[in-house]
Design a protein around this motif. Sequence first.
Motif, PDB file in Angstrom:
ATOM      1  N   LEU A 114     -24.168 -20.628 -18.120  1.00 43.72           N
ATOM      2  CA  LEU A 114     -25.614 -19.792 -17.811  1.00 43.72           C
ATOM      3  C   LEU A 114     -26.377 -20.545 -17.152  1.00 43.72           C
ATOM      4  CD1 LEU A 114     -26.238 -19.666 -22.110  1.00 43.72           C
ATOM      5  CD2 LEU A 114     -25.971 -17.542 -20.840  1.00 43.72           C
ATOM      6  N   ARG A 115     -26.055 -21.380 -16.852  1.00 41.84           N
ATOM      7  CA  ARG A 115     -26.997 -22.504 -15.964  1.00 41.84           C
ATOM      8  C   ARG A 115     -26.264 -21.869 -14.667  1.00 41.84           C
ATOM      9  NH1 ARG A 115     -24.961 -28.782 -14.284  1.00 41.84           N
ATOM     10  NH2 ARG A 115     -23.429 -27.687 -14.091  1.00 41.84           N
ATOM     11  N   TYR A 161     -32.158 -20.108 -21.397  1.00 39.66           N
ATOM     12  CA  TYR A 161     -32.087 -21.721 -21.826  1.00 39.66           C
ATOM     13  C   TYR A 161     -30.948 -22.142 -22.196  1.00 39.66           C
ATOM     14  CZ  TYR A 161     -37.118 -21.390 -20.510  1.00 39.66           C
ATOM     15  OH  TYR A 161     -38.450 -21.080 -20.051  1.00 39.66           O
ATOM     16  N   ARG A 203     -27.980  -8.725 -19.843  1.00 33.66           N
ATOM     17  CA  ARG A 203     -28.118  -8.927 -18.945  1.00 33.66           C
ATOM     18  C   ARG A 203     -27.684  -8.501 -17.654  1.00 33.66           C
ATOM     19  NH1 ARG A 203     -28.880 -15.394 -17.275  1.00 33.66           N
ATOM     20  NH2 ARG A 203     -26.961 -15.057 -17.957  1.00 33.66           N
ATOM     21  N   LEU A 218     -30.218 -16.793 -10.847  1.00 30.88           N
ATOM     22  CA  LEU A 218     -31.170 -15.673 -10.145  1.00 30.88           C
ATOM     23  C   LEU A 218     -32.133 -16.275  -9.158  1.00 30.88           C
ATOM     24  CD1 LEU A 218     -31.889 -14.775 -13.542  1.00 30.88           C
ATOM     25  CD2 LEU A 218     -30.641 -13.080 -11.999  1.00 30.88           C
ATOM     26  N   ASP A 219     -32.027 -17.871  -9.126  1.00 35.28           N
ATOM     27  CA  ASP A 219     -33.159 -18.398  -7.897  1.00 35.28           C
ATOM     28  C   ASP A 219     -32.624 -18.271  -6.698  1.00 35.28           C
ATOM     29  OD1 ASP A 219     -34.267 -19.274 -10.548  1.00 35.28           O
ATOM     30  OD2 ASP A 219     -33.588 -21.518 -10.464  1.00 35.28           O
ATOM     31  N   ASN A 247     -28.677 -18.638 -13.816  1.00 37.86           N
ATOM     32  CA  ASN A 247     -30.149 -19.143 -13.323  1.00 37.86           C
ATOM     33  C   ASN A 247     -30.135 -19.755 -12.059  1.00 37.86           C
ATOM     34  OD1 ASN A 247     -30.547 -18.448 -16.398  1.00 37.86           O
ATOM     35  ND2 ASN A 247     -31.159 -20.569 -16.930  1.00 37.86           N
ATOM     36  N   ARG A 248     -29.178 -20.268 -11.406  1.00 43.52           N
ATOM     37  CA  ARG A 248     -28.983 -21.262 -10.574  1.00 43.52           C
ATOM     38  C   ARG A 248     -28.296 -19.176  -9.602  1.00 43.52           C
ATOM     39  NH1 ARG A 248     -26.183 -26.645 -10.501  1.00 43.52           N
ATOM     40  NH2 ARG A 248     -27.228 -28.033 -11.104  1.00 43.52           N
ATOM     41  N   ARG A 283     -33.654 -14.984 -17.001  1.00 42.74           N
ATOM     42  CA  ARG A 283     -33.537 -16.346 -17.218  1.00 42.74           C
ATOM     43  C   ARG A 283     -32.774 -17.021 -18.816  1.00 42.74           C
ATOM     44  NH1 ARG A 283     -35.500 -15.250 -12.664  1.00 42.74           N
ATOM     45  NH2 ARG A 283     -34.352 -16.336 -10.745  1.00 42.74           N
ATOM     46  N   ASP A 328     -33.523  -9.842 -14.548  1.00 42.72           N
ATOM     47  CA  ASP A 328     -33.499 -11.197 -14.098  1.00 42.72           C
ATOM     48  C   ASP A 328     -34.136 -11.993 -14.691  1.00 42.72           C
ATOM     49  OD1 ASP A 328     -31.973 -10.054 -11.616  1.00 42.72           O
ATOM     50  OD2 ASP A 328     -33.418 -10.908 -10.002  1.00 42.72           O
TER      51      ASP A 328
END
Length: 269
Positions: free
Chosen positions: A244-245, A25, A81, A251-252, A248-249, A23, A21
């Motif tokens: 991409l954002r 930027y 990924r 994954l969180d 990341n969200r 992340r 996982d």
Amino acid sequence: MVSKETVDKVMKNIDRRNVTDVRIYPSIVAFVLALYAVVAVYTLYFMDSGFTEYEKLLQTLGVVVVGMGILLALMNVLASRTYKHNKKDVSLFDSLIELSTEIYKEKGIDGGQYITKMKDRGIDNKGQRTIYLIFLIAVVPAIIATVLMVFDITNPVTVTAATVLFVMSLIICAFVLFINIRYPRKHEKAFIKFTDAFCEGMKECGITVRGYEPVIGVRSTPLMLFLTLITLGMFFIVWVYLSLRDMNRHLDQQWNFENSLVDVLSVIN
């Protein structure tokens, strides 16, 4: 009784997230892509160099090679990924189905309907494996072009052939990028389908697991493509940033679900 072996399988798959996982930027990626776009447009269309036709061809090749390098680096990160994350989730889901089956048996509950929903989650790793292979194929024309340049960069025909080959790689990479930026939303829908069924089944057994909360908005792919076309590709950078954002969200939020699952497993075990 839930076996320690099954619990260990689930825990092992959860622990793999520290590797799979990754992340990224999005602001940095968007900045690099935007900077390249500005420099490329200026170099190709606005810089008065006074070069000969051959020198202009070399200049174009240079711009294409830099773009190829940036896209290949981005594609390597994204393709690997999504492939690794998807593979980890498939394995995690299989182990959770095994865990659920044992818990239903222990509690004397008929959880067949939940198991069916969990198996019908819509996530497998065949598609992502294919996408990753396509990405690897994209490297081939670039490698051939590089070899041509090394052997004879003084020949305009060689330079033209190398440019064409690099453009082929760019097109394939753009295709892979298009697929990957649509991945987070598609993956989240499947993840929600699985976790909802899992959490409902656990609730029937008197076990509370915090479910997955949707975090990725719905975007119209035709609209995104239209905006990309009318802005001559510049909106594509925004689209990549949003994707991409989104990942990341996701994954969180997935980690929140998995952390809740770890708490439950610590009690079971």
